[in-house]
Enzyme design. Structure first.
Site, PDB file in Angstrom:
ATOM      1  N   LEU A 161       3.922 -13.437  -3.709  1.00 45.46           N
ATOM      2  CA  LEU A 161       3.423 -12.478  -2.906  1.00 45.46           C
ATOM      3  C   LEU A 161       3.411 -12.592  -1.624  1.00 45.46           C
ATOM      4  O   LEU A 161       3.333 -13.873  -1.019  1.00 45.46           O
ATOM      5  CB  LEU A 161       1.718 -12.561  -3.593  1.00 45.46           C
ATOM      6  CG  LEU A 161       1.613 -12.259  -4.931  1.00 45.46           C
ATOM      7  CD1 LEU A 161       0.039 -12.486  -5.217  1.00 45.46           C
ATOM      8  CD2 LEU A 161       2.105 -10.777  -5.495  1.00 45.46           C
ATOM      9  N   ASP A 162       3.472 -11.294  -0.879  1.00 50.70           N
ATOM     10  CA  ASP A 162       3.173 -11.404   0.414  1.00 50.70           C
ATOM     11  C   ASP A 162       2.127 -12.260   0.918  1.00 50.70           C
ATOM     12  O   ASP A 162       1.036 -12.136   0.252  1.00 50.70           O
ATOM     13  CB  ASP A 162       3.285  -9.990   1.118  1.00 50.70           C
ATOM     14  CG  ASP A 162       4.483  -9.373   1.003  1.00 50.70           C
ATOM     15  OD1 ASP A 162       5.748  -9.901   0.747  1.00 50.70           O
ATOM     16  OD2 ASP A 162       4.732  -8.098   1.060  1.00 50.70           O
ATOM     17  N   LYS A 163       2.137 -12.578   2.097  1.00 44.92           N
ATOM     18  CA  LYS A 163       0.864 -13.381   2.743  1.00 44.92           C
ATOM     19  C   LYS A 163      -0.405 -12.470   2.651  1.00 44.92           C
ATOM     20  O   LYS A 163      -1.638 -12.910   2.288  1.00 44.92           O
ATOM     21  CB  LYS A 163       1.291 -13.844   4.156  1.00 44.92           C
ATOM     22  CG  LYS A 163      -0.143 -14.661   4.571  1.00 44.92           C
ATOM     23  CD  LYS A 163       0.388 -15.065   5.970  1.00 44.92           C
ATOM     24  CE  LYS A 163      -0.878 -16.004   6.519  1.00 44.92           C
ATOM     25  NZ  LYS A 163      -0.483 -16.359   8.191  1.00 44.92           N
ATOM     26  N   THR A 209      -0.960 -10.018   0.681  1.00 43.76           N
ATOM     27  CA  THR A 209      -1.339  -9.358  -0.649  1.00 43.76           C
ATOM     28  C   THR A 209      -2.131 -10.491  -1.322  1.00 43.76           C
ATOM     29  O   THR A 209      -1.711 -11.559  -1.430  1.00 43.76           O
ATOM     30  CB  THR A 209      -0.076  -8.923  -1.289  1.00 43.76           C
ATOM     31  OG1 THR A 209       0.571  -8.040  -0.442  1.00 43.76           O
ATOM     32  CG2 THR A 209      -0.235  -8.491  -2.642  1.00 43.76           C
ATOM     33  N   ARG A 257       4.846  -1.497  -0.326  1.00 40.86           N
ATOM     34  CA  ARG A 257       4.460  -1.147   1.095  1.00 40.86           C
ATOM     35  C   ARG A 257       5.461  -0.107   1.507  1.00 40.86           C
ATOM     36  O   ARG A 257       5.085   1.033   2.277  1.00 40.86           O
ATOM     37  CB  ARG A 257       4.551  -2.234   1.805  1.00 40.86           C
ATOM     38  CG  ARG A 257       3.451  -3.352   1.462  1.00 40.86           C
ATOM     39  CD  ARG A 257       3.553  -4.667   2.228  1.00 40.86           C
ATOM     40  NE  ARG A 257       3.406  -4.643   3.488  1.00 40.86           N
ATOM     41  CZ  ARG A 257       3.175  -5.949   4.167  1.00 40.86           C
ATOM     42  NH1 ARG A 257       3.849  -6.904   3.828  1.00 40.86           N
ATOM     43  NH2 ARG A 257       3.107  -5.589   5.582  1.00 40.86           N
TER      44      ARG A 257
END
Length: 301
Positions: free
Chosen positions: A139-141, A143, A242
């Site tokens: 997961l993105d940081k 998110t 996004r």
């Protein structure tokens, strides 16, 4: 020396050997195979040969295996503390194959430039204590939400294949700034990622990009031009949700990379949460349906 393959998952011979002996290079392996210093089941083999459980790899006594000297691993207090949280506070599911955690926003999944603390670095501490955790997706940081972690190599291969074969369904909840152009629908684009640059949307016929598909549904209107939207990614491209939210005219609230800096109010958090994951019964023999509680800051809007 004879090595009996003990993994039930088929693997390339060269990759299997390099897992056992990390200091082996590809060139050394291929040279040894050409010279028959390494053979499989009493036959000459290629590096690409897929070995399975029960296969016997013979390594000639003349072949010097490079053995790495054990090094003492040093972990920071922050990594040890995070490791404890992963197995307690963040843990929402565990069975023989996986654990699932509710990752908070602001915590990186993997290390990198200027990132000293991550889920991956905490897992390395747990593995030094006898575990065998392996990251399979990220997961993105920014998110928050559900992150699956395999408990061993075999489970990691099955989980990796499950993502590839679309046997994992993920659902995200997002607060967007602005309303989607339609209440529900599908976004289909290509996404191109060049080295050293952020991902960008390209034409569907652009051979440089990779296909990205997202389903979305407007759930409710909140306040101050904010909306709650459900996103279901069919593909898993970097920053896909996004980028697609921005394309729909409703960037994710708090997204400082793809949001509208001039119009969107400042937020400390990015309001994107991996809310639900369903693993098909085909993966581990039973369906696994998981849900991660929304962060408290979602309630403020």
């Amino acid at each position: 020396m004879i090595i009996t393959v003990n993994s039930p998952i088929a693997s390339r011979l060269d990759k299997y050997l390099r897992r056992l002996y990390p200091l082996l290079t590809q060139g050394v392996i291929e040279k040894a195979l050409r010279q028959k210093q390494i053979i499989v089941n009493s036959k000459k083999a290629e590096a690409s040969l897929r070995v399975v459980e029960g296969d016997e790899i013979f390594i000639h006594d003349k072949f010097n295996l490079p053995i790495a000297q054990p090094t003492k691993l040093v972990f920071t207090d922050a990594e040890i503390t995070l490791a404890k949280k992963i197995t307690t506070e963040y843990l929402i599911y565990e069975d023989d194959n996986i654990i699932a955690i509710n990752k908070p926003a602001g915590l990186a999944t993997q290390g990198g430039s200027k990132i000293n603390l991550s889920v991956d670095s905490a897992l390395k501490y747990l593995n030094s204590q006898g575990a065998d955790f392996k990251l399979v997706h990220r997961l993105d940081k920014e998110t928050s939400g559900l992150l699956l972690i395999a408990k061993n190599y075999v489970s990691s291969v099955k989980l990796h294949d499950a993502f590839k074969e679309k046997l994992v369904e993920k659902t995200y909840l997002a607060v967007t700034y602005g309303k989607p152009i339609k209440d529900q629908g599908e976004v289909k684009t290509n996404i191109e990622k060049s080295k050293g640059s952020i991902p960008k949307i390209t034409d569907i016929n652009d051979n440089n990009g990779k296909l990205a598909i997202t389903y979305y549904k407007l759930l409710k209107s909140l306040t101050n031009n904010l909306f709650l939207v459900e996103f279901i990614p069919i593909t898993g491209r970097m920053h896909q949700l996004r980028l697609h939210a921005k394309l729909l005219g409703c960037p994710i609230f708090g997204d400082n990379k793809y949001g509208n800096d001039k119009l969107m109010p400042y937020s400390k958090y990015m309001f994107l949460h991996a809310n639900n994951i369903v693993l098909s019964k085909k993966v581990f023999g039973k369906e696994v349906n998981l849900e991660a509680k929304l962060p408290s800051y979602f309630n403020r809007v």
